[in-house]
Write a protein that holds these residues in place. Sequence first.
Motif, PDB file in Angstrom:
ATOM      1  N   ALA A 251       0.832  -1.210   0.000  1.00 39.53           N
ATOM      2  CA  ALA A 251       0.000   0.000   0.000  1.00 39.53           C
ATOM      3  C   ALA A 251       0.861   1.253   0.000  1.00 39.53           C
ATOM      4  N   ALA A 252       1.915   1.253   0.792  1.00 41.48           N
ATOM      5  CA  ALA A 252       2.802   2.418   0.843  1.00 41.48           C
ATOM      6  C   ALA A 252       3.464   2.663  -0.511  1.00 41.48           C
ATOM      7  N   ALA A 253       3.862   1.593  -1.177  1.00 41.88           N
ATOM      8  CA  ALA A 253       4.526   1.725  -2.476  1.00 41.88           C
ATOM      9  C   ALA A 253       3.547   2.084  -3.593  1.00 41.88           C
ATOM     10  N   ALA A 254       2.307   1.608  -3.501  1.00 40.78           N
ATOM     11  CA  ALA A 254       1.356   1.758  -4.595  1.00 40.78           C
ATOM     12  C   ALA A 254       0.466   2.991  -4.485  1.00 40.78           C
ATOM     13  N   LEU A 255       0.312   3.552  -3.301  1.00 44.91           N
ATOM     14  CA  LEU A 255      -0.659   4.625  -3.097  1.00 44.91           C
ATOM     15  C   LEU A 255      -0.452   5.807  -4.051  1.00 44.91           C
ATOM     16  N   GLY A 256       0.751   6.290  -4.165  1.00 44.16           N
ATOM     17  CA  GLY A 256       1.018   7.437  -5.037  1.00 44.16           C
ATOM     18  C   GLY A 256       0.694   7.141  -6.488  1.00 44.16           C
ATOM     19  N   ARG A 257       1.077   5.965  -6.959  1.00 45.89           N
ATOM     20  CA  ARG A 257       0.825   5.578  -8.352  1.00 45.89           C
ATOM     21  C   ARG A 257      -0.678   5.440  -8.603  1.00 45.89           C
ATOM     22  N   LEU A 258      -1.386   4.829  -7.666  1.00 49.97           N
ATOM     23  CA  LEU A 258      -2.832   4.661  -7.821  1.00 49.97           C
ATOM     24  C   LEU A 258      -3.550   6.013  -7.787  1.00 49.97           C
ATOM     25  N   ARG A 259      -3.096   6.891  -6.909  1.00 49.32           N
ATOM     26  CA  ARG A 259      -3.697   8.222  -6.803  1.00 49.32           C
ATOM     27  C   ARG A 259      -3.491   9.005  -8.100  1.00 49.32           C
ATOM     28  N   ARG A 260      -2.288   8.935  -8.676  1.00 54.84           N
ATOM     29  CA  ARG A 260      -2.020   9.652  -9.928  1.00 54.84           C
ATOM     30  C   ARG A 260      -2.851   9.082 -11.083  1.00 54.84           C
ATOM     31  N   THR A 261      -2.971   7.759 -11.136  1.00 54.39           N
ATOM     32  CA  THR A 261      -3.799   7.145 -12.178  1.00 54.39           C
ATOM     33  C   THR A 261      -5.246   7.588 -12.026  1.00 54.39           C
ATOM     34  N   ALA A 262      -5.745   7.574 -10.801  1.00 51.36           N
ATOM     35  CA  ALA A 262      -7.122   8.004 -10.550  1.00 51.36           C
ATOM     36  C   ALA A 262      -7.302   9.474 -10.930  1.00 51.36           C
ATOM     37  N   TYR A 263      -6.299  10.298 -10.619  1.00 48.78           N
ATOM     38  CA  TYR A 263      -6.383  11.724 -10.956  1.00 48.78           C
ATOM     39  C   TYR A 263      -6.477  11.927 -12.466  1.00 48.78           C
ATOM     40  N   LEU A 264      -5.696  11.188 -13.208  1.00 52.84           N
ATOM     41  CA  LEU A 264      -5.756  11.307 -14.669  1.00 52.84           C
ATOM     42  C   LEU A 264      -7.096  10.826 -15.208  1.00 52.84           C
ATOM     43  N   MET A 265      -7.728   9.921 -14.481  1.00 55.74           N
ATOM     44  CA  MET A 265      -9.040   9.429 -14.900  1.00 55.74           C
ATOM     45  C   MET A 265     -10.160  10.417 -14.585  1.00 55.74           C
ATOM     46  N   CYS A 266     -10.059  11.109 -13.433  1.00 50.20           N
ATOM     47  CA  CYS A 266     -11.188  11.949 -13.016  1.00 50.20           C
ATOM     48  C   CYS A 266     -10.879  13.441 -12.987  1.00 50.20           C
ATOM     49  N   GLY A 267      -9.596  13.829 -12.922  1.00 51.73           N
ATOM     50  CA  GLY A 267      -9.234  15.238 -12.947  1.00 51.73           C
ATOM     51  C   GLY A 267      -9.457  15.988 -11.651  1.00 51.73           C
ATOM     52  N   ASP A 268      -9.634  15.274 -10.547  1.00 56.16           N
ATOM     53  CA  ASP A 268      -9.897  15.911  -9.252  1.00 56.16           C
ATOM     54  C   ASP A 268      -9.076  15.183  -8.193  1.00 56.16           C
ATOM     55  N   TRP A 269      -8.180  15.938  -7.516  1.00 52.63           N
ATOM     56  CA  TRP A 269      -7.291  15.299  -6.532  1.00 52.63           C
ATOM     57  C   TRP A 269      -8.066  14.702  -5.364  1.00 52.63           C
ATOM     58  N   HIS A 270      -9.150  15.319  -4.941  1.00 59.41           N
ATOM     59  CA  HIS A 270      -9.919  14.789  -3.809  1.00 59.41           C
ATOM     60  C   HIS A 270     -10.595  13.470  -4.183  1.00 59.41           C
ATOM     61  N   ARG A 271     -11.202  13.443  -5.354  1.00 58.83           N
ATOM     62  CA  ARG A 271     -11.812  12.191  -5.824  1.00 58.83           C
ATOM     63  C   ARG A 271     -10.748  11.131  -6.056  1.00 58.83           C
ATOM     64  N   ALA A 272      -9.584  11.538  -6.557  1.00 55.77           N
ATOM     65  CA  ALA A 272      -8.496  10.586  -6.801  1.00 55.77           C
ATOM     66  C   ALA A 272      -8.014   9.974  -5.483  1.00 55.77           C
ATOM     67  N   GLU A 273      -7.900  10.807  -4.458  1.00 61.52           N
ATOM     68  CA  GLU A 273      -7.499  10.313  -3.133  1.00 61.52           C
ATOM     69  C   GLU A 273      -8.516   9.300  -2.617  1.00 61.52           C
ATOM     70  N   ASP A 274      -9.795   9.633  -2.737  1.00 58.16           N
ATOM     71  CA  ASP A 274     -10.852   8.707  -2.317  1.00 58.16           C
ATOM     72  C   ASP A 274     -10.780   7.402  -3.104  1.00 58.16           C
ATOM     73  N   ALA A 275     -10.588   7.527  -4.411  1.00 55.66           N
ATOM     74  CA  ALA A 275     -10.540   6.336  -5.264  1.00 55.66           C
ATOM     75  C   ALA A 275      -9.354   5.449  -4.908  1.00 55.66           C
ATOM     76  N   ALA A 276      -8.194   6.038  -4.679  1.00 55.61           N
ATOM     77  CA  ALA A 276      -7.010   5.254  -4.319  1.00 55.61           C
ATOM     78  C   ALA A 276      -7.227   4.547  -2.989  1.00 55.61           C
ATOM     79  N   GLN A 277      -7.810   5.245  -2.029  1.00 56.35           N
ATOM     80  CA  GLN A 277      -8.068   4.619  -0.729  1.00 56.35           C
ATOM     81  C   GLN A 277      -9.112   3.517  -0.840  1.00 56.35           C
ATOM     82  N   ASP A 278     -10.174   3.771  -1.609  1.00 53.52           N
ATOM     83  CA  ASP A 278     -11.189   2.736  -1.817  1.00 53.52           C
ATOM     84  C   ASP A 278     -10.588   1.516  -2.513  1.00 53.52           C
ATOM     85  N   ALA A 279      -9.707   1.761  -3.470  1.00 52.18           N
ATOM     86  CA  ALA A 279      -9.046   0.656  -4.170  1.00 52.18           C
ATOM     87  C   ALA A 279      -8.200  -0.161  -3.206  1.00 52.18           C
ATOM     88  N   LEU A 280      -7.466   0.499  -2.332  1.00 51.90           N
ATOM     89  CA  LEU A 280      -6.653  -0.233  -1.356  1.00 51.90           C
ATOM     90  C   LEU A 280      -7.523  -1.023  -0.388  1.00 51.90           C
TER      91      LEU A 280
END
Length: 165
Positions: free
Chosen positions: A13-42
Amino acid sequence: MRRRDEADFTEFAAAALGRLRRTAYLMCGDWHRAEDAAQDALVRIYRRWDKLHRQDGLNTYAHKVVVSVVLDQARRPWRREHSTAEPGELPRPDGAGIVDDRQVVIAALAGIPAGQRACVVLRHYADLSIEETAQVLGISTGTVKSQTSRGLIQLRELLGERAAS
């Protein structure tokens, strides 16, 4: 979950969180939603941690989960955005030319359909192969190729319109 598995998941999780958050951000364009998505994914990955084969495509599975979460978020009625901007309208850089080009690309990404955006992001940002992208999205390799091609064409058009103005 065993203590060793907990430690393995925490390390992943520590290694993947940043990568997942950036991928989510590119998908949705919103850092808050990307953070939520990365956490939900984990959270989803944690629930299946005992069943996952860590050597065989854990990162691919993580991308699949984060893309699924972002697409699920977009379907929720309270998540739908009501923009007053014209479709395809991109932000303008400042006069000094200091604006980061990433914002322009992210705005352009938001202008293409979700399936094409997912293919473009996974292929060209996450650097997944055609086969891995197909597996993540649950589509055929031919569909990945065509969606990526169409998405890139639309991105070029949107970015070309932006450069011309």
